[in-house]
Design a protein around this motif. Structure first.
Motif, mmCIF file in Angstrom:
data_model
loop_
_atom_site.group_PDB
_atom_site.id
_atom_site.type_symbol
_atom_site.label_atom_id
_atom_site.label_comp_id
_atom_site.label_asym_id
_atom_site.label_seq_id
_atom_site.Cartn_x
_atom_site.Cartn_y
_atom_site.Cartn_z
ATOM 1 N N MET A 21 -13.540 51.607 -39.477
ATOM 2 C CA MET A 21 -12.458 50.892 -38.988
ATOM 3 C C MET A 21 -12.130 50.962 -37.538
ATOM 4 S SD MET A 21 -10.386 48.946 -40.581
ATOM 5 C CE MET A 21 -8.750 48.181 -40.744
ATOM 6 N N ARG A 22 -12.186 52.276 -36.850
ATOM 7 C CA ARG A 22 -11.768 52.554 -35.655
ATOM 8 C C ARG A 22 -12.740 51.844 -34.407
ATOM 9 N NH1 ARG A 22 -8.832 57.650 -32.909
ATOM 10 N NH2 ARG A 22 -9.361 57.194 -30.658
ATOM 11 N N ARG A 23 -13.797 51.852 -34.939
ATOM 12 C CA ARG A 23 -15.030 51.336 -34.307
ATOM 13 C C ARG A 23 -14.786 49.946 -34.061
ATOM 14 N NH1 ARG A 23 -20.588 53.345 -35.954
ATOM 15 N NH2 ARG A 23 -19.591 54.819 -37.225
ATOM 16 N N ALA A 65 -0.902 53.857 -33.567
ATOM 17 C CA ALA A 65 -2.234 53.805 -34.499
ATOM 18 C C ALA A 65 -3.048 54.770 -33.871
ATOM 19 C CB ALA A 65 -2.884 52.536 -34.763
ATOM 20 N N TYR A 66 -3.518 54.751 -32.570
ATOM 21 C CA TYR A 66 -4.448 55.627 -32.294
ATOM 22 C C TYR A 66 -3.543 57.105 -32.377
ATOM 23 C CZ TYR A 66 -7.604 52.756 -29.860
ATOM 24 O OH TYR A 66 -8.746 51.672 -29.872
ATOM 25 N N ALA A 67 -2.271 57.427 -32.538
ATOM 26 C CA ALA A 67 -2.002 58.587 -32.299
ATOM 27 C C ALA A 67 -2.017 59.499 -33.857
ATOM 28 C CB ALA A 67 -0.425 58.770 -32.108
ATOM 29 N N ALA A 68 -1.737 58.221 -34.742
ATOM 30 C CA ALA A 68 -2.108 58.606 -36.081
ATOM 31 C C ALA A 68 -3.565 59.098 -36.463
ATOM 32 C CB ALA A 68 -1.707 57.425 -37.065
ATOM 33 N N GLY A 69 -4.480 58.424 -36.062
ATOM 34 C CA GLY A 69 -5.773 58.801 -36.026
ATOM 35 C C GLY A 69 -5.991 60.100 -35.296
ATOM 36 N N ASN A 70 -5.620 60.610 -34.260
ATOM 37 C CA ASN A 70 -5.585 61.799 -33.431
ATOM 38 C C ASN A 70 -4.740 62.734 -34.484
ATOM 39 O OD1 ASN A 70 -6.978 60.641 -31.396
ATOM 40 N ND2 ASN A 70 -4.897 60.332 -29.938
ATOM 41 N N ARG A 126 -11.747 46.230 -26.598
ATOM 42 C CA ARG A 126 -12.239 46.093 -25.611
ATOM 43 C C ARG A 126 -12.880 44.808 -25.286
ATOM 44 N NH1 ARG A 126 -15.397 50.015 -26.928
ATOM 45 N NH2 ARG A 126 -16.812 48.886 -28.059
ATOM 46 N N SER A 127 -13.367 44.063 -26.353
ATOM 47 C CA SER A 127 -13.511 42.598 -25.836
ATOM 48 C C SER A 127 -12.475 41.903 -25.474
ATOM 49 C CB SER A 127 -14.181 41.940 -27.127
ATOM 50 O OG SER A 127 -15.312 42.871 -27.656
ATOM 51 N N GLY A 128 -11.318 42.144 -26.077
ATOM 52 C CA GLY A 128 -10.036 41.200 -25.754
ATOM 53 C C GLY A 128 -9.734 41.609 -24.251
ATOM 54 N N ILE A 129 -9.641 43.056 -23.882
ATOM 55 C CA ILE A 129 -9.655 43.226 -22.395
ATOM 56 C C ILE A 129 -10.246 42.851 -21.483
ATOM 57 C CG2 ILE A 129 -9.331 45.401 -20.870
ATOM 58 C CD1 ILE A 129 -8.221 46.845 -23.356
ATOM 59 N N ILE A 130 -11.843 42.721 -21.844
ATOM 60 C CA ILE A 130 -12.622 42.134 -21.061
ATOM 61 C C ILE A 130 -12.390 40.762 -20.608
ATOM 62 C CG2 ILE A 130 -15.057 41.605 -20.721
ATOM 63 C CD1 ILE A 130 -15.650 44.190 -22.021
ATOM 64 N N GLY A 190 -6.265 55.514 -26.449
ATOM 65 C CA GLY A 190 -7.187 55.863 -27.925
ATOM 66 C C GLY A 190 -8.508 56.355 -27.373
ATOM 67 N N GLN A 191 -8.995 56.035 -26.375
ATOM 68 C CA GLN A 191 -10.177 56.575 -26.095
ATOM 69 C C GLN A 191 -10.314 57.873 -25.350
ATOM 70 O OE1 GLN A 191 -12.992 54.862 -27.048
ATOM 71 N NE2 GLN A 191 -11.158 53.731 -27.903
#
Length: 173
Positions: free
Chosen positions: A1-3, A141-146, A10-14, A62-63
């Motif tokens: 899910m995270r990937r 969300a990234y903090a929860a994953g961390n 990443r695609s949106g930012i690009i 997140g990275q």
């Protein structure tokens, strides 16, 4: 899910970066070659830059590549290090949830309710400010994953390999 989330971000930012690049290039060309700067690309570039900075910053967090003063967590081992990482992650999550997500939603709602629109593109400014709560949600969300990673025994702060860690203090008995 995270990937999948990482790949979408990443695609949106690009894509946003490429559109921003085209806007700024056209702005420079129209200003210096044509003598009349484009007001549309000027405004669009400002809004895209805001989205790029906020969402890109959330993705960078997140990275684990965000700007951080990690001297304290990387200089500790074991339980102390884990507690430092948990505290730092909870503070980041609190900021993301309270200031960015909740405060950002208040900003978006008030701006949409006021009917404020951008001068050139004529889009509701609430949509432009939507980058703030979206970024807050991504960071949370990234903090929860961390926090999950830390709970499983992992670490989120990795010291550079060329800098030696200080020696572990002797345990008191």
């Amino acid at each position: 899910m995270r990937r999948i989330a990482d790949m979408l971000l990443r695609s949106g930012i690009i894509v946003v970066f490429l559109i921003l690049l085209v806007c700024v290039s056209w702005q420079v060309f129209s200003r210096y070659a044509l003598g009349t700067p484009s007001t549309v690309t000027d405004e669009l570039a400002r809004f895209l830059f805001m989205w790029l900075a906020l969402v890109g910053g959330a993705y960078t967090y997140g990275q684990g590549r965000h700007l951080a003063i990690d001297l304290l967590p990387t200089s500790r081992k074991g339980r102390t290090r884990r507690l430092n990482e948990v505290l730092i992650t909870l503070l980041i999550a609190a900021f993301a949830l309270i200031v960015m997500l909740w405060g950002g939603m208040q900003l978006v709602q008030r701006t949409l309710a006021s009917g404020q629109i951008s001068p050139t593109l004529r889009i509701p400014m609430g949509w432009v400010y939507g980058a703030v709560p979206l970024s807050g949600a991504i960071i949370a969300a990234y903090a929860a994953g961390n926090l999950t990673l830390i709970a499983r025994g992992g670490t989120i702060f990795n010291p550079p390999e060329d800098i030696p860690l200080p020696p572990e203090p002797e345990a008191k008995r």
